[in-house]
Design an enzyme around this catalytic site. Structure first.
Site, short mmCIF file in Angstrom:
data_model
loop_
_atom_site.label_atom_id
_atom_site.label_comp_id
_atom_site.label_asym_id
_atom_site.label_seq_id
_atom_site.Cartn_x
_atom_site.Cartn_y
_atom_site.Cartn_z
N ASP A 48 52.94 55.10 57.76
CA ASP A 48 52.18 54.26 58.68
C ASP A 48 53.06 53.61 59.73
O ASP A 48 54.29 53.59 59.62
CB ASP A 48 51.43 53.17 57.90
CG ASP A 48 50.11 53.67 57.35
OD1 ASP A 48 49.70 54.79 57.69
OD2 ASP A 48 49.49 52.92 56.57
N LYS A 70 48.22 53.77 62.41
CA LYS A 70 47.01 53.29 63.05
C LYS A 70 47.29 51.91 63.61
O LYS A 70 47.62 50.99 62.86
CB LYS A 70 45.83 53.23 62.06
CG LYS A 70 45.51 54.58 61.43
CD LYS A 70 44.41 54.46 60.39
CE LYS A 70 43.05 54.28 61.03
NZ LYS A 70 42.63 55.45 61.81
N MET A 184 46.04 40.91 60.30
CA MET A 184 45.48 41.57 61.50
C MET A 184 44.51 40.66 62.24
O MET A 184 43.39 41.04 62.57
CB MET A 184 44.79 42.87 61.08
CG MET A 184 45.72 43.86 60.38
SD MET A 184 44.86 45.22 59.55
CE MET A 184 44.16 44.39 58.11
#
Length: 273
Positions: A48, A70, A184
């Site tokens: 990732d 991502k 996030m």
């Protein structure tokens, strides 16, 4: 630690298996022994965006690296395509390491991938990692819990799968009176802080942003709920970052102050000698 000694402490990584492994918040020293063994045994590593380059350098030289990061607001591989790739690699008889920042089962989509592997009859193993919401805060001297501050801790994501604000009852979270740790959340921080204050949380509630936690680029901003958006923008802080809201944030200044006082006193004593 020698390779045989390491292998003796961890499960065998067999051909045709997929290991879903947490790489921790960034610092390679926070890897588990199982994670290190997987890095040194894997044939292919599907990693990732938040995996530190120093972690990837621990892989055996023959391992193939495949990026599957991502990042919000940027072109990214679709989750379905990543999962299909894991299945295809495993069916080639390879040892497949799916390497994720933090912990795969804490806002890491590891549960989705595990379900898909089970449905495809692909054997897998889950290797937990240090999640940034705990390890990142600890490294920044913000205790997740203490007996004198909180009896619970809320871990929440700041956005939905499409990048919009998380569909949570922010007013209910505000009424809990317990610290909230957000993953996030930087993109939607204006919405989140406004919702929490509308739900009754004081604008003076301590808030900290820990950006690039546990890495050499780590930056920590201590502010308040009401000033968080303006202060984070002024400081140029963005993702990746963890946001902590609540009384636990105050402990950082206290710990840093006491540590500085002790260091100064030790220096003074040493100087007299």
């Amino acid at each position: 630690m020698s390779r045989p000694a390491l292998a003796s402490l961890t499960p065998p990584f067999r051909p045709g298996e997929v290991w879903l492994v947490g790489a921790g918040p960034g610092d390679p020293g926070l890897l588990t022994l199982h994670a290190l063994n997987a890095l040194q045994a894997a044939d292919v590593i599907v990693y990732d965006a938040l995996v530190d380059e120093r972690v990837l350098k621990l892989a055996r030289p023959e391992a193939r690296l495949e990026y599957a990061g991502k990042r919000g607001g940027k072109p990214s591989p679709r989750q379905a395509d990543i999962t299909l790739r894991l299945i295809a690699l495993a069916r080639e008889g390879l040892r497949v390491l799916r390497l994720k920042g933090g912990d795969p089962f804490v806002f890491g989509r590891g549960g989705e991938e595990a379900l898909a592997l089970v449905r495809a009859h692909v054997p897998f193993r889950l290797v937990p990692g240090v999640t940034a919401g705990l390890g990142g805060l600890g490294a920044a001297l913000i205790p997740a819990t203490t007996r004198g501050t909180n009896q619970a801790l809320v871990l929440a994501t700041g956005h939905t799968a499409d990048g919009g604000p998380a569909d949570l009852d922010w007013a209910a979270l505000a009424r809990l009176g317990q610290p909230i740790v957000l993953y996030m959340a930087m993109k939607n921080l204006p919405h989140i802080t406004a919702e929490l204050m509308a739900g009754g949380m004081s604008a003076d509630t301590p808030l900290a942003v820990v950006a690039a936690a546990t890495t050499a680029e780590e930056r920590v901003l201590e502010t308040t709920l009401g000033r968080a958006v303006a202060d984070a923008a002024a400081a140029g802080l963005g993702a990746p970052a963890i946001v902590a809201i609540g009384s636990i944030v105050r402990l950082r200044a206290k710990l840093r102050g006491l540590a500085a006082q002790i260091e100064a006193e030790s220096g003074a004593v040493g100087g007299k000698r």
